[in-house]
Write an enzyme that holds these catalytic residues in place. Structure first.
Site, PDB file in Angstrom:
ATOM      1  N   GLY A 115       0.841  -1.197   0.000  1.00 44.84           N
ATOM      2  CA  GLY A 115       0.000   0.000   0.000  1.00 44.84           C
ATOM      3  C   GLY A 115       0.871   1.238   0.000  1.00 44.84           C
ATOM      4  N   GLY A 137       1.164   5.171   1.760  1.00 45.10           N
ATOM      5  CA  GLY A 137       0.685   6.114   2.768  1.00 45.10           C
ATOM      6  C   GLY A 137       1.183   7.504   2.432  1.00 45.10           C
ATOM      7  N   ALA A 138       0.980   8.399   3.387  1.00 44.90           N
ATOM      8  CA  ALA A 138       1.362   9.787   3.149  1.00 44.90           C
ATOM      9  C   ALA A 138       2.868   9.941   2.964  1.00 44.90           C
ATOM     10  CB  ALA A 138       0.887  10.647   4.312  1.00 44.90           C
ATOM     11  N   GLY A 181       5.130   7.429   2.038  1.00 40.42           N
ATOM     12  CA  GLY A 181       5.831   6.563   1.088  1.00 40.42           C
ATOM     13  C   GLY A 181       5.061   5.301   0.777  1.00 40.42           C
ATOM     14  N   ASP A 241      -2.599   8.424  17.661  1.00 36.13           N
ATOM     15  CA  ASP A 241      -3.394   8.006  16.502  1.00 36.13           C
ATOM     16  C   ASP A 241      -3.754   6.525  16.629  1.00 36.13           C
ATOM     17  OD1 ASP A 241      -4.760   8.644  14.210  1.00 36.13           O
ATOM     18  OD2 ASP A 241      -3.059   8.358  12.868  1.00 36.13           O
TER      19      ASP A 241
HETATM   20  N1  LIG Z   1       4.929  -3.642   8.793  1.00 32.00           N
HETATM   21  C1  LIG Z   1       3.884  -3.833   7.991  1.00 32.00           C
HETATM   22  N2  LIG Z   1       3.435  -5.054   7.720  1.00 32.00           N
HETATM   23  C2  LIG Z   1       2.366  -5.247   6.908  1.00 32.00           C
HETATM   24  N3  LIG Z   1       1.682  -4.253   6.324  1.00 32.00           N
HETATM   25  C3  LIG Z   1       2.082  -2.997   6.570  1.00 32.00           C
HETATM   26  C4  LIG Z   1       3.198  -2.715   7.395  1.00 32.00           C
HETATM   27  N4  LIG Z   1       3.354  -1.388   7.460  1.00 32.00           N
HETATM   28  C5  LIG Z   1       2.398  -0.851   6.705  1.00 32.00           C
HETATM   29  N5  LIG Z   1       1.630  -1.804   6.156  1.00 32.00           N
HETATM   30  C6  LIG Z   1       0.496  -1.608   5.265  1.00 32.00           C
HETATM   31  O1  LIG Z   1       0.944  -0.844   4.148  1.00 32.00           O
HETATM   32  C7  LIG Z   1      -0.015   0.135   3.797  1.00 32.00           C
HETATM   33  C8  LIG Z   1       0.637   1.516   3.783  1.00 32.00           C
HETATM   34  O2  LIG Z   1       1.150   1.777   5.068  1.00 32.00           O
HETATM   35  P1  LIG Z   1       1.542   3.217   5.575  1.00 32.00           P
HETATM   36  O3  LIG Z   1       1.876   3.154   7.003  1.00 32.00           O
HETATM   37  O4  LIG Z   1       2.527   3.824   4.660  1.00 32.00           O
HETATM   38  O5  LIG Z   1       0.177   3.878   5.263  1.00 32.00           O
HETATM   39  P2  LIG Z   1      -0.800   4.773   6.055  1.00 32.00           P
HETATM   40  O6  LIG Z   1      -0.821   4.418   7.484  1.00 32.00           O
HETATM   41  O7  LIG Z   1      -2.085   4.685   5.288  1.00 32.00           O
HETATM   42  O8  LIG Z   1      -0.181   6.180   5.781  1.00 32.00           O
HETATM   43  P3  LIG Z   1       0.799   7.096   6.598  1.00 32.00           P
HETATM   44  O9  LIG Z   1       2.023   7.259   5.751  1.00 32.00           O
HETATM   45  O10 LIG Z   1      -0.022   8.306   6.694  1.00 32.00           O
HETATM   46  O11 LIG Z   1       1.090   6.436   7.887  1.00 32.00           O
HETATM   47  C9  LIG Z   1      -1.161   0.005   4.788  1.00 32.00           C
HETATM   48  O12 LIG Z   1      -2.168  -0.784   4.211  1.00 32.00           O
HETATM   49  C10 LIG Z   1      -0.564  -0.753   5.947  1.00 32.00           C
HETATM   50  O13 LIG Z   1      -1.522  -1.551   6.623  1.00 32.00           O
END
Ligand SMILES: Nc1ncnc2c1ncn2[C@@H]1O[C@H](COP(=O)(O)OP(=O)(O)OP(=O)(O)O)[C@@H](O)[C@H]1O
Length: 498
Positions: free
Chosen positions: A230, A232-233, A235, A342
């Site tokens: 996925g 996120g904000a 990366g 959060d």
């Molecule tokens: N360690 C991990 N293991 C499995 N999935 C993950 C992990 N970290 C993030 N993800 C998944 O990857 C996706 C993107 O995560 P990310 O934390 O970048 O996104 P976010 O929380 O939507 O945005 P932000 O950058 O605002 O935190 C999400 O669906 C998240 O559940």
């Protein structure tokens, strides 16, 4: 008010006598506790608020009825103020997709951004009407020390408010707090404390520091990218095989050229390196290749708790197990002087074996002891009332959010999810403790647990440590009982991390 305008105001507000505090140094700090106060009136015929920018009033009147505005004017104002700031932040995030992370500096910046934004709104008003936002009355703002000064700018009369209530709701007034360490201003130049400190690092220095703390391996050699999880904000997150340990990991790929707040990323890496707990998505390593920072973390192959709560019904014993694991993470962060800010199901990741881990430290704030913060961050539906109403808040905001997350596990979504964020903010501020439709179906232990999480008065709310000893957690089922729920959710959502 901040920055240059603060100095302008300084010139106007302070008499020579007030400068003379110390004969040796002439230095004036940046305004430190600037509060903009709301000066809003209520039309007694319509019951609607007046004196806010017209765009804000349009939003308010479309989503919050006159009787609601009348009943809880402060909640309405706080909600619209937050909402506008939040929207603005979202727009900004699209241009500079880095969230402020973990530092005092980040909190201060965010606070300043909000003030700037509100000041801009203020400037758009006619000179006769005075808009400003804050939660406290003038009496609430005590000078911090002998050298502090407060000054209330007289709120101008609002136009078109002939029908306003006799006692205008002087919800706030503009207050400036300037820290003075000074002597006669005529004799020596007045320096800004912040400029003197020259605290911010240049991009070059940040790259140097990142190079120093990052692993020197070439990540392209070490990791095999499998698939994207996925974005996120800050990366893109992808699954990779770590050839060194022959293990699967999650990697967040941050394009530094797109981040204006590189210093905050540096700080996040530094902080995450220091944390290790079984209920946190632990940081493994960081790699710098050209302009990309790769942050390797534990891979959680069961997806997020959101997938589960939205698709399947959880038993109380399973909810208790998730609450216990999340509380262990929160208690750990709190013991390190950190508030997560959060907590929500999206930020709780699951392993297929039922492991429960908290992630996303982008909103974390460092606090010292019982120090309280006063900046609005988080996601509206999970926000504690003291955050929405911009009261001082502390670690207990995470406990409130945990209570909201427990509601997600009962109902499938947080309270007010069907409402717009603005209306949700109003309801959090106005209603306080939310209603739980399935309340009567819950055990007395669970009801008591929720009562302790969802106390509007933070002082009455339990701490994470206290909740860890709550009888409700005794009914926690084994974590492996979560596996069928995760599988069922993944089947419905066609998500499979293999
Ligand atoms: N360690 C991990 N293991 C499995 N999935 C993950 C992990 N970290 C993030 N993800 C998944 O990857 C996706 C993107 O995560 P990310 O934390 O970048 O996104 P976010 O929380 O939507 O945005 P932000 O950058 O605002 O935190 C999400 O669906 C998240 O559940």
């Amino acid at each position: 008010m901040t920055g240059r305008s603060g100095r302008g105001v300084f010139g106007k507000l302070f008499s020579k006598k007030q400068y003379v505090k110390d004969e040796r140094v002439t230095e004036i700090g940046m305004p430190t506790n600037v509060k903009q106060h709301i000066h809003v009136s209520m039309n007694s015929e319509t019951g609607m608020l007046e004196g806010l920018p017209s765009s804000w009033l349009r939003q308010l009147n479309a989503q919050i009825s006159p009787s609601e505005q009348k009943e809880n004017p402060n909640a309405a104002i706080q909600a619209v103020a937050f909402h506008n700031f939040h929207v603005l932040k979202k727009e900004q995030a699209e241009n500079e997709p880095c969230k402020p992370i973990v530092t005092e500096e980040a909190i201060t910046k965010e606070e300043q951004e909000m003030k700037k934004f509100l000041a801009k709104k203020n400037a758009h008003q006619s000179q006769d009407s005075d808009i400003s936002i804050g939660q406290s009355s003038e009496e609430d703002v005590a000078p911090t020390d002998n050298f502090s000064q407060r000054q209330t700018m007289p709120a101008a009369t609002t136009k078109n408010n002939l029908k306003k209530k006799d006692a205008m709701m002087d919800l706030t007034a503009i207050v400036e707090d300037l820290t003075l360490i000074g002597t006669e201003p005529e004799e020596s130049p007045i320096l800004r404390k912040k400029e003197m400190m020259n605290a911010t690092l240049t991009d070059e220095e940040i790259y140097e520091e990142l190079k120093r703390i990052c692993n020197k391996d070439d990540p392209y050699m070490r990791f095999q990218r499998i698939k994207q999880l996925g974005a996120g904000a800050s990366g893109v997150v992808f699954i990779a095989i770590d050839h060194k340990n022959n293990a699967s990991v999650a990697i967040k790929d941050i394009d530094l050229t797109k981040q204006s707040k590189k210093d905050l990323i540096l700080n996040e890496v530094n902080v995450l390196k220091g944390f290790n707990h079984k209920n946190l998505v632990n940081f493994l390593d960081a790699f710098l290749c050209s302009d990309h920072l790769w942050v390797a973390m534990e891979l959680l192959d069961g997806g997020s708790l959101t997938d589960v709560v939205t698709e399947v019904v959880m038993k109380e014993g399973q909810i208790a197990a998730v609450c216990r694991e999340t509380l262990q993470a929160i208690a750990f962060l709190h013991s390190k002087g950190t508030i997560h800010r959060d907590i929500k199901s999206d930020n709780v990741l699951l392993g297929m074996d039922g492991t429960v881990k908290v992630t996303d430290f982008g909103f974390c704030a460092n606090i010292v002891g019982d120090e309280k913060r006063q900046t609005m961050v988080g996601t509206p539906y999970w926000m504690a009332p003291e955050v929405v109403t911009r009261k001082q808040y502390g670690k207990k905001v995470d406990v409130w959010s945990l209570g909201i997350m427990a509601i997600e596990m009962i109902e499938g979504e947080p309270p007010y999810m069907k409402e717009s964020p603005l209306r949700a903010l109003y309801l959090i501020a106005a209603v306080g403790r939310p209603k739980i439709p399935r309340w009567d179906k819950l055990s007395p232990e669970f009801q008591d647990f929720l009562d302790k999480c969802l106390q509007v008065d933070a002082d009455e709310r339990a701490t994470a440590d206290e909740l860890l000893a709550h009888p409700f957690l005794k009914c926690a089922m084994e974590l492996r009982t979560l596996t069928p729920l995760i599988k069922a959710a993944q089947k419905i959502l066609h998500k499979n991390l293999d």
